[in-house]
Every structure is written in C-alpha cells, then in structure tokens.
Design a protein around this motif. Structure first.
Motif, PDB file in Angstrom:
ATOM      1  N   GLU A   1       0.790  -1.236   0.000  1.00 42.56           N
ATOM      2  CA  GLU A   1       0.000   0.000   0.000  1.00 42.56           C
ATOM      3  C   GLU A   1       0.824   1.289   0.000  1.00 42.56           C
ATOM      4  O   GLU A   1       0.294   2.349  -0.325  1.00 42.56           O
ATOM      5  CB  GLU A   1      -0.949   0.007   1.203  1.00 42.56           C
ATOM      6  N   ARG A   2       2.084   1.226   0.414  1.00 38.67           N
ATOM      7  CA  ARG A   2       2.951   2.411   0.471  1.00 38.67           C
ATOM      8  C   ARG A   2       2.267   3.581   1.198  1.00 38.67           C
ATOM      9  O   ARG A   2       2.007   4.638   0.616  1.00 38.67           O
ATOM     10  CB  ARG A   2       3.387   2.849  -0.926  1.00 38.67           C
ATOM     11  N   PRO A   3       1.962   3.417   2.496  1.00 40.39           N
ATOM     12  CA  PRO A   3       1.236   4.454   3.237  1.00 40.39           C
ATOM     13  C   PRO A   3       2.066   5.718   3.443  1.00 40.39           C
ATOM     14  O   PRO A   3       3.297   5.695   3.363  1.00 40.39           O
ATOM     15  CB  PRO A   3       0.935   3.777   4.574  1.00 40.39           C
ATOM     16  N   PHE A   4       1.380   6.804   3.752  1.00 42.80           N
ATOM     17  CA  PHE A   4       2.011   8.091   4.063  1.00 42.80           C
ATOM     18  C   PHE A   4       2.815   7.979   5.349  1.00 42.80           C
ATOM     19  O   PHE A   4       3.914   8.484   5.462  1.00 42.80           O
ATOM     20  CB  PHE A   4       0.942   9.176   4.164  1.00 42.80           C
ATOM     21  N   PHE A   5       2.231   7.322   6.360  1.00 40.93           N
ATOM     22  CA  PHE A   5       2.979   6.941   7.554  1.00 40.93           C
ATOM     23  C   PHE A   5       2.325   5.714   8.166  1.00 40.93           C
ATOM     24  O   PHE A   5       1.248   5.287   7.734  1.00 40.93           O
ATOM     25  CB  PHE A   5       3.135   8.085   8.571  1.00 40.93           C
ATOM     26  N   ILE A   6       3.019   5.123   9.149  1.00 35.34           N
ATOM     27  CA  ILE A   6       2.569   3.884   9.783  1.00 35.34           C
ATOM     28  C   ILE A   6       2.495   4.102  11.289  1.00 35.34           C
ATOM     29  O   ILE A   6       3.418   4.659  11.889  1.00 35.34           O
ATOM     30  CB  ILE A   6       3.542   2.724   9.478  1.00 35.34           C
ATOM     31  N   ILE A   7       1.390   3.645  11.888  1.00 36.14           N
ATOM     32  CA  ILE A   7       1.256   3.584  13.340  1.00 36.14           C
ATOM     33  C   ILE A   7       1.525   2.127  13.719  1.00 36.14           C
ATOM     34  O   ILE A   7       0.869   1.220  13.198  1.00 36.14           O
ATOM     35  CB  ILE A   7      -0.172   3.969  13.805  1.00 36.14           C
ATOM     36  N   MET A   8       2.493   1.906  14.605  1.00 36.45           N
ATOM     37  CA  MET A   8       2.909   0.541  14.935  1.00 36.45           C
ATOM     38  C   MET A   8       2.799   0.281  16.434  1.00 36.45           C
ATOM     39  O   MET A   8       3.499   0.927  17.228  1.00 36.45           O
ATOM     40  CB  MET A   8       4.360   0.346  14.487  1.00 36.45           C
ATOM     41  N   ASP A   9       1.929  -0.670  16.809  1.00 38.56           N
ATOM     42  CA  ASP A   9       1.941  -1.171  18.180  1.00 38.56           C
ATOM     43  C   ASP A   9       3.195  -2.043  18.301  1.00 38.56           C
ATOM     44  O   ASP A   9       3.699  -2.566  17.308  1.00 38.56           O
ATOM     45  CB  ASP A   9       0.671  -1.988  18.442  1.00 38.56           C
ATOM     46  N   ILE A  10       3.710  -2.211  19.506  1.00 41.57           N
ATOM     47  CA  ILE A  10       4.910  -3.030  19.683  1.00 41.57           C
ATOM     48  C   ILE A  10       4.558  -4.449  20.099  1.00 41.57           C
ATOM     49  O   ILE A  10       5.124  -5.412  19.595  1.00 41.57           O
ATOM     50  CB  ILE A  10       5.874  -2.379  20.701  1.00 41.57           C
TER      51      ILE A  10
END
Length: 124
Positions: A44-53
């Motif tokens: 998808e090549r997102p604008f940014f990623i939110i990542m849970d750990i």
C-alpha cells in the motif's frame, strides 16, 4: 486522501486511532499482526505507519525492521504507539527504526497533531 497503515491488535485502540486519523482526513488501512503490517506496508505504500509493539506473531520492533529492509519506502515514518514504558524501551523502539514513540493511552483529540509534529508535517 492519504493512506495511513495502523498495526494494532487491540480493537478498542484500533477504533480510537482510526477515529482520530479519519477525523483528520486520512484513509486508514488496518492490520492486526506484524506480518500483515509488513505485507500491507509493501503493497500500500502508506504516508505513515502507526505501529503497536506488542503484537501476535512478530512484534512491532521486528515488523519495523522488516519494513525498513523491504522494497517499501525506507523513509516512511513509523510511529510507535505502545504501552511499553520501561527504562530503555524508548531507545529500543527508536533503534529498531521507528521515527517517534508515544505511550498509551493516547488522547484522540491531540494524537494526530503530535504525530504531524514528530514527522514534520505542517498542520493546516
């Protein structure tokens, strides 16, 4: 509409961050596992990623490393939002390749502004 990948296995947290991002005009691509997050980041090549750990399967640190090593844009901002708050956790998260680190719980009214500031996006 810019896409944001949210890798989060907790449905309540996913709902909260999705609400905040959609309110700010983003399209949210959800993923519940680290493996799914890596696959969607590449596709998808997102604008940014939110990542849970803390994720089932590979954790968010390993998912971040794999995204950074993949054919996905290596400079995509990856924002860790996690309940990990022990001494040294912030450094481990940033060393894995995350751009910024925020502790849970998040404030849905301010989180997007905080993310924008962390990744250098001008707020309108």
């Amino acid at each position: 509409m810019k896409k944001v990948l949210v890798v989060e296995d907790n449905k309540d947290n996913m709902r909260l961050i999705t609400y905040a991002l959609q309110k700010d005009g983003y399209e949210v691509i959800p993923a519940e596992t680290g493996e799914e997050g890596v696959e969607l980041a590449i596709r998808e090549r997102p604008f940014f990623i939110i990542m849970d750990i803390n994720l089932p399967g590979i954790d968010g640190l390993e998912a971040t490393r794999r995204i950074r090593a993949s054919e996905a844009d290596g400079s995509v901002p990856i924002i860790a939002i996690t309940s990990y708050a022990m001494f040294g956790d912030r450094d481990r998260v940033l060393q894995a390749g995350c751009t910024a680190y925020f502790e849970k719980p998040i404030d849905p009214l301010t989180i997007v502004e905080r993310i924008h500031k962390a990744i250098g996006v001008k707020c309108e």
